[in-house]
Design a protein around this motif. Structure first.
Motif, PDB file in Angstrom:
ATOM      1  N   LEU A  37       0.768  -1.075   0.062  1.00 18.52           N
ATOM      2  CA  LEU A  37      -0.008   0.125   0.012  1.00 18.52           C
ATOM      3  C   LEU A  37       0.829   1.164  -0.073  1.00 18.52           C
ATOM      4  O   LEU A  37       1.558   1.413   0.858  1.00 18.52           O
ATOM      5  CB  LEU A  37      -0.705  -0.105   1.227  1.00 18.52           C
ATOM      6  CG  LEU A  37      -1.908   1.136   1.537  1.00 18.52           C
ATOM      7  CD1 LEU A  37      -2.919   0.990   0.248  1.00 18.52           C
ATOM      8  CD2 LEU A  37      -2.397   1.129   2.983  1.00 18.52           C
ATOM      9  N   ILE A  38       0.847   1.990  -1.139  1.00 19.49           N
ATOM     10  CA  ILE A  38       1.826   3.127  -1.158  1.00 19.49           C
ATOM     11  C   ILE A  38       0.909   4.309  -0.864  1.00 19.49           C
ATOM     12  O   ILE A  38       1.595   5.411  -0.787  1.00 19.49           O
ATOM     13  CB  ILE A  38       2.608   3.253  -2.465  1.00 19.49           C
ATOM     14  CG1 ILE A  38       1.673   2.950  -3.834  1.00 19.49           C
ATOM     15  CG2 ILE A  38       3.669   2.014  -2.472  1.00 19.49           C
ATOM     16  CD1 ILE A  38       2.466   3.338  -5.067  1.00 19.49           C
ATOM     17  N   VAL A  63      -7.331   3.187  -3.199  1.00 21.56           N
ATOM     18  CA  VAL A  63      -6.033   2.765  -2.528  1.00 21.56           C
ATOM     19  C   VAL A  63      -4.845   2.537  -3.693  1.00 21.56           C
ATOM     20  O   VAL A  63      -5.352   1.833  -4.607  1.00 21.56           O
ATOM     21  CB  VAL A  63      -6.024   1.469  -1.582  1.00 21.56           C
ATOM     22  CG1 VAL A  63      -6.769   1.862  -0.225  1.00 21.56           C
ATOM     23  CG2 VAL A  63      -6.418   0.300  -2.239  1.00 21.56           C
ATOM     24  N   ASP A  64      -3.635   3.054  -3.451  1.00 22.83           N
ATOM     25  CA  ASP A  64      -2.710   2.649  -4.458  1.00 22.83           C
ATOM     26  C   ASP A  64      -1.896   1.615  -3.985  1.00 22.83           C
ATOM     27  O   ASP A  64      -1.229   1.500  -2.892  1.00 22.83           O
ATOM     28  CB  ASP A  64      -1.866   3.949  -4.587  1.00 22.83           C
ATOM     29  CG  ASP A  64      -2.473   5.010  -5.317  1.00 22.83           C
ATOM     30  OD1 ASP A  64      -3.644   4.865  -5.874  1.00 22.83           O
ATOM     31  OD2 ASP A  64      -1.980   6.324  -5.199  1.00 22.83           O
ATOM     32  N   LEU A  65      -1.932   0.351  -4.878  1.00 24.02           N
ATOM     33  CA  LEU A  65      -1.071  -0.573  -4.534  1.00 24.02           C
ATOM     34  C   LEU A  65       0.151  -0.887  -5.506  1.00 24.02           C
ATOM     35  O   LEU A  65      -0.039  -0.767  -6.741  1.00 24.02           O
ATOM     36  CB  LEU A  65      -1.802  -2.099  -4.536  1.00 24.02           C
ATOM     37  CG  LEU A  65      -3.062  -2.085  -3.702  1.00 24.02           C
ATOM     38  CD1 LEU A  65      -4.261  -2.844  -4.127  1.00 24.02           C
ATOM     39  CD2 LEU A  65      -2.737  -2.180  -2.347  1.00 24.02           C
ATOM     40  N   ILE A 112     -11.212  -4.880   3.358  1.00 20.74           N
ATOM     41  CA  ILE A 112     -10.365  -5.779   2.983  1.00 20.74           C
ATOM     42  C   ILE A 112      -8.998  -5.380   3.545  1.00 20.74           C
ATOM     43  O   ILE A 112      -8.509  -4.140   3.781  1.00 20.74           O
ATOM     44  CB  ILE A 112     -10.231  -5.394   1.171  1.00 20.74           C
ATOM     45  CG1 ILE A 112     -11.312  -5.718   0.488  1.00 20.74           C
ATOM     46  CG2 ILE A 112      -8.909  -6.337   0.867  1.00 20.74           C
ATOM     47  CD1 ILE A 112     -11.487  -5.230  -0.898  1.00 20.74           C
ATOM     48  N   ASN A 113      -8.314  -6.139   4.318  1.00 22.10           N
ATOM     49  CA  ASN A 113      -6.714  -6.320   4.691  1.00 22.10           C
ATOM     50  C   ASN A 113      -5.823  -6.326   3.653  1.00 22.10           C
ATOM     51  O   ASN A 113      -5.861  -7.488   3.139  1.00 22.10           O
ATOM     52  CB  ASN A 113      -6.797  -7.219   5.844  1.00 22.10           C
ATOM     53  CG  ASN A 113      -5.547  -6.922   6.606  1.00 22.10           C
ATOM     54  OD1 ASN A 113      -4.467  -6.699   5.962  1.00 22.10           O
ATOM     55  ND2 ASN A 113      -5.530  -7.362   7.914  1.00 22.10           N
ATOM     56  N   VAL A 114      -5.333  -5.424   3.483  1.00 22.75           N
ATOM     57  CA  VAL A 114      -4.272  -5.200   2.077  1.00 22.75           C
ATOM     58  C   VAL A 114      -2.932  -6.260   2.658  1.00 22.75           C
ATOM     59  O   VAL A 114      -2.234  -6.584   1.587  1.00 22.75           O
ATOM     60  CB  VAL A 114      -4.170  -4.008   1.649  1.00 22.75           C
ATOM     61  CG1 VAL A 114      -5.202  -3.366   0.964  1.00 22.75           C
ATOM     62  CG2 VAL A 114      -3.303  -3.298   2.543  1.00 22.75           C
ATOM     63  N   MET A 149      -7.248 -10.676   2.449  1.00 21.18           N
ATOM     64  CA  MET A 149      -8.494 -11.322   2.910  1.00 21.18           C
ATOM     65  C   MET A 149      -9.295 -10.379   3.165  1.00 21.18           C
ATOM     66  O   MET A 149      -9.372  -9.135   3.608  1.00 21.18           O
ATOM     67  CB  MET A 149      -8.269 -12.046   4.032  1.00 21.18           C
ATOM     68  CG  MET A 149      -7.030 -12.934   3.918  1.00 21.18           C
ATOM     69  SD  MET A 149      -7.423 -14.684   3.209  1.00 21.18           S
ATOM     70  CE  MET A 149      -7.799 -15.556   4.774  1.00 21.18           C
ATOM     71  N   LEU A 150     -10.757 -10.746   3.134  1.00 20.62           N
ATOM     72  CA  LEU A 150     -11.690  -9.859   3.540  1.00 20.62           C
ATOM     73  C   LEU A 150     -11.735  -9.707   5.216  1.00 20.62           C
ATOM     74  O   LEU A 150     -11.382 -10.594   5.976  1.00 20.62           O
ATOM     75  CB  LEU A 150     -13.296 -10.488   3.222  1.00 20.62           C
ATOM     76  CG  LEU A 150     -13.912 -10.215   1.838  1.00 20.62           C
ATOM     77  CD1 LEU A 150     -15.197 -10.970   1.722  1.00 20.62           C
ATOM     78  CD2 LEU A 150     -13.934  -8.861   1.390  1.00 20.62           C
ATOM     79  N   ILE A 151     -11.903  -8.653   5.562  1.00 20.08           N
ATOM     80  CA  ILE A 151     -12.091  -8.343   7.154  1.00 20.08           C
ATOM     81  C   ILE A 151     -13.525  -8.770   7.498  1.00 20.08           C
ATOM     82  O   ILE A 151     -13.481  -9.619   8.739  1.00 20.08           O
ATOM     83  CB  ILE A 151     -11.955  -6.832   7.351  1.00 20.08           C
ATOM     84  CG1 ILE A 151     -10.227  -6.612   7.189  1.00 20.08           C
ATOM     85  CG2 ILE A 151     -12.224  -6.716   8.747  1.00 20.08           C
ATOM     86  CD1 ILE A 151     -10.373  -5.184   7.091  1.00 20.08           C
ATOM     87  N   SER A 152     -14.692  -8.803   6.868  1.00 17.11           N
ATOM     88  CA  SER A 152     -15.655  -9.213   7.120  1.00 17.11           C
ATOM     89  C   SER A 152     -16.753  -9.765   6.222  1.00 17.11           C
ATOM     90  O   SER A 152     -16.335  -9.843   4.998  1.00 17.11           O
ATOM     91  CB  SER A 152     -16.620  -7.976   7.754  1.00 17.11           C
ATOM     92  OG  SER A 152     -17.081  -7.103   6.654  1.00 17.11           O
TER      93      SER A 152
END
Ligand SMILES: [Zn+2]
Length: 300
Positions: free
Chosen positions: A75-76, A90-92, A185-187, A191-194
């Motif tokens: 994640l930048i 988000v920029d990845l 989403i946890n980058v 995975m999905l958080i919920s």
């Protein structure tokens, strides 16, 4: 008079219309977007109201979420205000040509070779009503109005448009309103958080689905839904000189109703001719229960 008309042709036509009718009604995405679909704008109108919505992120019958970057993706730049304007995704960090995949099953709404600062862009609408957006691609690998499954290759990473390094700009949106993807989403773990997203008065919050409540999406090709809107231009295939004009199709028998804005048990009861007490019994609920948007109410 000829009476040896092939009987299956009118029947096939009626079945075809019935199938489409069922699609048009049963998909939350169709209801949420008021059956609107376009290939031209990332944002079209202001549909998100101050109401409450519940979206299921891992519905039965659909492929599970897949993180959009196949390669490592640091994640930048986070979602939020940046340099006096809003950074709506988000920029990845990616390398040129890294594979970008669809996060959930859905229908490609936009696949553009150039779209303002986004450069090469893909937007996918998902059946639960979410949309995901993938920008600055070096190559677009899908066509508009085609169905993709979670994990399908949709493009290659790049730095087209307004970008200073190779990366994926990834957005999650609901009713054209972007929200921070890291709410759900946890980058780092990818995975999905919920399993649930709650939206209340335009605030987005991760939640969890009550264990007693499950939602099954219709396992359909979502792109079919948007073909429905040309349903009245379809002409029967049988020779018109030997067959009756097409009869209006009877309403498809529905086994459940998905709660939309303005619904109440009373309205659902009237609409389907099922008493409130019976609805409560079938759905194991009380008359006073609040109907959350997107909830599936069984009708039999
Ligand atoms: Zn960005």
């Amino acid at each position: 008079m000829k009476n040896n008309i092939p009987g299956f042709l009118p029947l096939a036509f009626i079945l075809y219309v019935l199938t489409m009718f069922a699609h048009a009604q049963d998909t939350p995405a169709g209801q949420y977007y008021q059956n609107s679909w376009n290939n031209t704008n990332t944002h079209s109108g202001y549909l998100l109201t101050t109401g409450q919505y519940t979206l299921y992120l891992h519905p039965e019958g659909e492929n599970a979420f897949v993180f959009p970057c196949v390669k490592p993706a640091k994640l930048i730049s986070p979602y939020g205000p940046r340099g006096g304007r809003m950074h709506t995704g988000v920029d990845l960090k990616q390398n040129l040509g890294d594979s970008i995949v669809a996060a959930w099953d859905g229908c490609v709404r936009m696949a553009k070779e150039s779209y303002y600062g986004y450069g090469k862009l893909v937007v996918i609408r998902h059946e639960n009503g979410l949309e995901t957006l993938y920008a600055h691609l070096s190559k677009v690998c899908v066509k508009e109005n085609t169905y993709v499954k979670a994990g399908d290759l949709i493009g290659l990473a790049g730095r087209t448009g307004r970008a200073t390094t190779e990366h994926l700009h990834f957005e999650t949106r609901f009713l054209y309103e972007p929200f921070n993807p890291t709410i759900i989403i946890n980058v780092e773990t990818r995975m999905l958080i919920s399993d649930t997203l709650h939206i209340n008065n335009k605030k987005f919050k991760a939640g969890s689905m009550p264990a007693t409540d499950t939602i099954t999406m219709s396992k359909q090709n979502l792109c079919d839904l948007f073909e429905d809107f040309s349903v009245d231009t379809i002409t029967p295939t049988a020779d018109s000189s030997t067959s009756l004009p097409p009869q209006p199709a009877p309403p498809a028998k529905k086994t459940y109703h998905i709660v939309v804005k303005g619904d109440s048990l009373y309205k659902i009861s009237k609409r389907y001719g099922i008493s409130i007490s019976k609805l409560c019994k079938i759905n194991n609920m009380k008359e006073t229960d609040i109907l959350s948007l997107g909830r599936k109410i069984k009708l039999e």
